[in-house]
Write a protein that holds these residues in place. Structure first.
Motif, mmCIF file in Angstrom:
data_model
loop_
_atom_site.group_PDB
_atom_site.id
_atom_site.type_symbol
_atom_site.label_atom_id
_atom_site.label_comp_id
_atom_site.label_asym_id
_atom_site.label_seq_id
_atom_site.Cartn_x
_atom_site.Cartn_y
_atom_site.Cartn_z
ATOM 1 N N GLY A 268 -14.261 1.652 -6.604
ATOM 2 C CA GLY A 268 -14.791 2.789 -7.691
ATOM 3 C C GLY A 268 -13.188 2.777 -8.384
ATOM 4 O O GLY A 268 -13.103 2.786 -9.502
ATOM 5 N N HIS A 269 -11.898 2.614 -7.706
ATOM 6 C CA HIS A 269 -10.489 2.712 -7.434
ATOM 7 C C HIS A 269 -9.963 1.939 -6.867
ATOM 8 O O HIS A 269 -9.685 2.637 -5.864
ATOM 9 N N ILE A 270 -9.319 1.434 -7.292
ATOM 10 C CA ILE A 270 -8.485 0.650 -6.439
ATOM 11 C C ILE A 270 -6.845 -0.010 -7.038
ATOM 12 O O ILE A 270 -6.880 -0.269 -8.288
ATOM 13 N N HIS A 271 -5.584 0.012 -6.255
ATOM 14 C CA HIS A 271 -4.844 -0.504 -7.333
ATOM 15 C C HIS A 271 -4.169 -2.032 -6.381
ATOM 16 O O HIS A 271 -3.479 -1.748 -5.436
ATOM 17 N N ILE A 272 -4.569 -2.603 -6.675
ATOM 18 C CA ILE A 272 -4.739 -4.239 -5.540
ATOM 19 C C ILE A 272 -3.066 -4.413 -4.843
ATOM 20 O O ILE A 272 -2.745 -4.714 -4.829
ATOM 21 N N GLY A 273 -2.042 -4.439 -6.411
ATOM 22 C CA GLY A 273 -1.515 -5.226 -6.375
ATOM 23 C C GLY A 273 -0.231 -4.114 -5.867
ATOM 24 O O GLY A 273 0.479 -5.028 -5.343
ATOM 25 N N THR B 12 -17.415 -4.442 0.896
ATOM 26 C CA THR B 12 -17.158 -4.578 -0.227
ATOM 27 C C THR B 12 -17.772 -6.198 -1.188
ATOM 28 O O THR B 12 -17.197 -6.846 -0.633
ATOM 29 N N THR B 13 -18.236 -5.498 -1.726
ATOM 30 C CA THR B 13 -18.616 -6.364 -3.129
ATOM 31 C C THR B 13 -17.969 -6.491 -4.301
ATOM 32 O O THR B 13 -17.880 -7.487 -4.931
ATOM 33 N N HIS B 14 -17.891 -5.430 -4.824
ATOM 34 C CA HIS B 14 -16.924 -5.065 -5.965
ATOM 35 C C HIS B 14 -15.778 -4.636 -5.859
ATOM 36 O O HIS B 14 -16.116 -3.190 -5.356
ATOM 37 N N PHE B 15 -15.431 -4.361 -6.634
ATOM 38 C CA PHE B 15 -14.083 -2.787 -6.911
ATOM 39 C C PHE B 15 -13.414 -3.328 -7.987
ATOM 40 O O PHE B 15 -12.944 -4.181 -9.129
ATOM 41 N N ILE B 16 -13.456 -1.947 -8.435
ATOM 42 C CA ILE B 16 -12.533 -1.590 -10.070
ATOM 43 C C ILE B 16 -11.377 -1.403 -10.159
ATOM 44 O O ILE B 16 -10.303 -0.548 -9.128
ATOM 45 N N ASP B 17 -10.351 -2.523 -10.187
ATOM 46 C CA ASP B 17 -8.764 -2.627 -10.046
ATOM 47 C C ASP B 17 -7.747 -1.989 -11.578
ATOM 48 O O ASP B 17 -8.007 -2.263 -12.266
ATOM 49 N N TYR B 18 -6.754 -1.192 -11.263
ATOM 50 C CA TYR B 18 -5.760 -0.646 -12.511
ATOM 51 C C TYR B 18 -5.486 -1.452 -11.977
ATOM 52 O O TYR B 18 -4.383 -1.850 -11.369
ATOM 53 N N ASP C 206 -8.086 3.930 -3.608
ATOM 54 C CA ASP C 206 -7.173 3.587 -4.532
ATOM 55 C C ASP C 206 -5.599 3.066 -4.344
ATOM 56 O O ASP C 206 -6.181 1.741 -3.689
ATOM 57 N N ASN C 207 -4.597 3.316 -4.184
ATOM 58 C CA ASN C 207 -3.532 2.401 -3.836
ATOM 59 C C ASN C 207 -3.674 1.698 -2.596
ATOM 60 O O ASN C 207 -3.683 2.559 -1.469
ATOM 61 N N VAL C 208 -3.723 0.674 -2.867
ATOM 62 C CA VAL C 208 -3.193 0.055 -1.123
ATOM 63 C C VAL C 208 -2.378 0.636 -0.383
ATOM 64 O O VAL C 208 -2.264 0.744 0.753
ATOM 65 N N MET C 209 -0.813 1.042 -1.116
ATOM 66 C CA MET C 209 -0.049 1.462 -0.726
ATOM 67 C C MET C 209 -0.135 2.094 0.398
ATOM 68 O O MET C 209 0.348 2.422 1.423
ATOM 69 N N LEU C 210 -0.802 3.056 -0.305
ATOM 70 C CA LEU C 210 -1.080 4.720 0.459
ATOM 71 C C LEU C 210 -2.490 4.030 1.344
ATOM 72 O O LEU C 210 -3.039 4.344 2.945
ATOM 73 N N ASN C 211 -3.672 3.262 1.392
ATOM 74 C CA ASN C 211 -4.380 2.995 1.992
ATOM 75 C C ASN C 211 -4.881 1.944 2.353
ATOM 76 O O ASN C 211 -4.675 0.790 1.243
ATOM 77 N N SER C 212 -6.003 1.960 3.136
ATOM 78 C CA SER C 212 -6.535 0.767 3.551
ATOM 79 C C SER C 212 -7.775 0.585 2.270
ATOM 80 O O SER C 212 -7.820 1.471 1.938
ATOM 81 N N PRO C 213 -8.211 -0.646 2.094
ATOM 82 C CA PRO C 213 -8.910 -0.611 0.866
ATOM 83 C C PRO C 213 -10.204 -0.740 1.496
ATOM 84 O O PRO C 213 -11.345 -0.949 0.875
ATOM 85 N N ASN C 214 -10.641 -0.039 2.909
ATOM 86 C CA ASN C 214 -11.499 0.065 4.063
ATOM 87 C C ASN C 214 -12.497 0.951 3.417
ATOM 88 O O ASN C 214 -12.589 2.336 3.349
ATOM 89 N N MET C 215 -13.780 1.296 2.186
ATOM 90 C CA MET C 215 -14.821 2.017 2.047
ATOM 91 C C MET C 215 -15.763 2.718 3.602
ATOM 92 O O MET C 215 -15.600 3.913 3.395
ATOM 93 N N LEU C 216 -15.497 1.825 4.897
ATOM 94 C CA LEU C 216 -16.645 2.865 5.700
ATOM 95 C C LEU C 216 -15.164 3.977 6.278
ATOM 96 O O LEU C 216 -15.744 5.282 6.342
ATOM 97 N N ARG C 217 -14.171 3.858 5.984
ATOM 98 C CA ARG C 217 -13.355 4.710 6.422
ATOM 99 C C ARG C 217 -12.699 6.149 5.314
ATOM 100 O O ARG C 217 -12.733 6.921 5.188
ATOM 101 N N GLU C 218 -13.313 5.548 3.822
ATOM 102 C CA GLU C 218 -13.836 6.530 2.659
ATOM 103 C C GLU C 218 -14.438 7.764 3.314
ATOM 104 O O GLU C 218 -14.278 8.613 3.158
ATOM 105 N N LEU C 219 -15.447 6.916 3.247
ATOM 106 C CA LEU C 219 -16.651 7.230 3.727
ATOM 107 C C LEU C 219 -16.831 9.028 5.033
ATOM 108 O O LEU C 219 -17.378 9.560 5.078
ATOM 109 N N GLU C 220 -15.851 8.095 6.075
ATOM 110 C CA GLU C 220 -15.988 8.906 7.233
ATOM 111 C C GLU C 220 -14.537 10.581 7.116
ATOM 112 O O GLU C 220 -15.041 11.372 7.107
ATOM 113 N N PHE C 221 -13.868 9.905 6.400
ATOM 114 C CA PHE C 221 -13.369 10.928 5.658
ATOM 115 C C PHE C 221 -13.319 11.806 4.829
ATOM 116 O O PHE C 221 -13.428 12.965 4.783
#
Length: 384
Positions: free
Chosen positions: A56-61, A113-119, A288-303
């Motif tokens: 739902g929210h990522i900064h892929i740059g 993941t098949t969709h992402f919303i990027d800032y 959120d920011n890829v500089m902070l976290n991997s974009p892996n939603m499984l890790r986000e869910l467990e955390f």
């Protein structure tokens, strides 16, 4: 044409577990039923079939500077125009950005993941770079742009409107960083122009306590109040609500995205997720920011599952949590643009098949699954 058989299907918006076969033809679910068999048969032997994830929210740059600046403050890391990430983006070549973003998109695809919303930073150029990077990758970026003309205490509103309209010709919406960087007039223009074109207007709100205090001192309104009163269609973070902020959101049409791992990495707090859910708010989950976290939603869910248990000393519903990564699309404008569909007959075929470990399908995914436990990723016209 192929049929998925012997799976536990998490069906519809409510992810109801059912034992049905799924027939897919030309990227669509054409039939579901216990005895249906057409085309190639794929027997998944009791595995769990879940809608694919939306980030739902990522900064892929930020993919070009993974883990740089760790330990710095929120402003030092990400505040435009001089944050660590903005300096890095300005210095990077187009080829470097494209390569790094493509790698992150493959990371997302391979983890379901098949969709992402990027800032998307960088104006029109930034939007076009992401579109180029996504070519040939089975994922749909929903791209929210921004322009440097938005910033400053006295921006040229005529130029701002022109920049917004130009961006909306190539982007799915507009997403300034936050209210600390734009005036109310700029915010109003963003929402107005996005609304005219049924596109997404999004903004970070209440990510840090200091942002909230500054907003209240300067405007006598919290950032969340400003987001709701300006009618932004999507509000991101809401980590530090004040007074009746969450009630305002629950009575609005704004979609909400929370990013617990990013909040933890930046030491800005814990989102009030259990309270949001109790009020009927249906957030999306973002990395959120890829500089902070991997974009892996499984890790986000467990955390998120375990963080909320510790924070509230109570259990978070794993069903509601999984909906945050799959079927909680929210307001009409966002749903219309994202086009992320649940598993139902007639919908696009976008689902992930996980190895089964337990009798609870929601905990199976949120608590135990890793990328290596994904058996198949079905994404419209391809099987990954």
């Amino acid at each position: 044409m192929f049929t998925i058989t012997n799976g536990i299907i998490l069906k519809g918006h409510n992810l109801v577990p059912t034992k049905e076969n799924i027939v897919v033809d030309d990227g669509k679910i054409i039939e579901m039923g216990k005895d249906t068999l057409e085309g190639k048969i794929i027997d998944v032997d009791g595995a769990i079939v879940c809608p694919s994830f939306i980030n739902g929210h990522i900064h892929i740059g930020d993919s070009i500077i993974k883990d740089e600046g760790y330990g710095l403050s929120l402003s030092e890391m990400v505040k435009p125009p001089n944050g660590v990430k903005h300096r890095a983006l300005a210095d990077a070549s187009d080829d470097e950005l494209i390569s790094a973003m493509a790698d992150s998109m493959w990371d997302m695809v391979n983890s379901g993941t098949t969709h992402f919303i990027d800032y998307r930073e960088g104006g029109i150029r930034g939007v076009k770079l992401l579109k180029k990077a996504s070519e040939g990758i089975p994922i749909k970026p929903i791209i929210l742009g921004r322009d440097d003309s938005f910033y400053g205490e006295d921006p040229d509103l005529r130029q701002v409107r022109i920049a917004i309209r130009k961006l909306l010709k190539v982007a799915d919406g507009i997403a300034p960083s936050g209210f600390g960087e734009i005036t109310d007039d700029v915010a109003g223009l963003i929402v107005e122009e996005c609304s005219k074109q049924n596109k997404i207007s999004s903004i970070h709100v209440a990510e840090s306590e200091s942002n909230q205090i500054e907003s209240i001192e300067k405007f006598s309104k919290s950032e969340i109040e400003k987001g709701v009163s300006n009618n932004f269609s999507q509000l991101v973070h809401l980590t530090n609500p004040k007074n009746n902020d969450l009630e305002l959101v629950s009575n609005s049409s704004s979609n909400v995205v929370v990013c617990p791992r990013a909040n933890a990495t930046l030491n800005v707090g814990v989102c009030r997720l259990n309270e949001m859910l109790a009020m009927g708010i249906k957030p999306l989950l973002g990395t959120d920011n890829v500089m902070l976290n991997s974009p892996n939603m499984l890790r986000e869910l467990e955390f998120t599952l375990k963080l909320m248990s510790v924070y509230y000393k109570d259990y978070l519903s794993p069903l509601k949590l999984l909906q945050m990564a799959t079927t909680n699309i929210g307001c009409h404008d966002i749903n219309n643009i994202v086009q992320k569909t649940p598993i139902n007959e007639g919908n696009c075929a976008e689902f992930v098949i996980f190895k089964s470990f337990s009798k609870n399908p929601y905990l199976n995914i949120c608590n135990r699954s890793e990328t290596k436990n994904i058996l198949y990723i079905i994404n419209k016209r391809c099987i990954v």
